[in-house]
Design an enzyme around this catalytic site. Structure first.
Site: not given
Ligand code: DGP
Length: 114
Positions: A30, A87, A96, A100, A102
């Site tokens: 993340d 989430n 996003v 996914h 976590h």
């Molecule tokens: P959620 O809020 O559950 O949709 O989690 C999305 C996660 O994605 C958040 O913890 C941050 C992560 N994230 C957002 N943009 C990027 C990115 O460009 N690269 C990576 N590796 N993670 C990202």
């Protein structure tokens, strides 16, 4: 899907710190970690939210949990304890819209989550 961030990472068009991949699932760190270990486990198939997963996706989701166990072992958080969280929807904090999971570990967690 063209305008999806996680599809871009999965396809290698966007940089990601990938720690695991197979034919069905990709896992990467993340970008904004909330714990010493914070890995996102992402089905390659574009599914917007958990609610959009169909019965046909259940095997794939089961596979995600197998990958979580494997990564927990590899990243040294299996014995100390870890959390796998999804989430679903903006109200639950999803930002996003590509399903996914976590994988979080390396510190103590409170319950219930905020
Ligand atoms: P959620 O809020 O559950 O949709 O989690 C999305 C996660 O994605 C958040 O913890 C941050 C992560 N994230 C957002 N943009 C990027 C990115 O460009 N690269 C990576 N590796 N993670 C990202």
């Amino acid at each position: 899907m063209d305008d999806c961030l996680f599809c871009g990472i999965i396809e290698g068009k966007i940089k990601g710190d990938i720690v695991y991949r197979n034919d069905n699932v990709v896992a990467f760190k993340d970008v904004s970690p909330k714990a010493p270990v914070h890995i996102l486990i992402v089905p390659r198939k574009h599914i917007a939210t958990l609610l959009d997963a169909t019965v046909e996706d259940h095997k794939l989701i089961g596979e995600v949990f197998g990958v979580a166990n494997r990564l927990a072992e590899e990243h040294g958080i299996a014995k100390s304890g870890f959390r796998v969280a999804v989430n679903c929807g903006a109200g639950a904090g999803q930002s996003v819209f590509h399903l996914h999971f976590h994988l979080l570990g390396g510190r103590a967690f409170s319950w219930p989550p905020g």
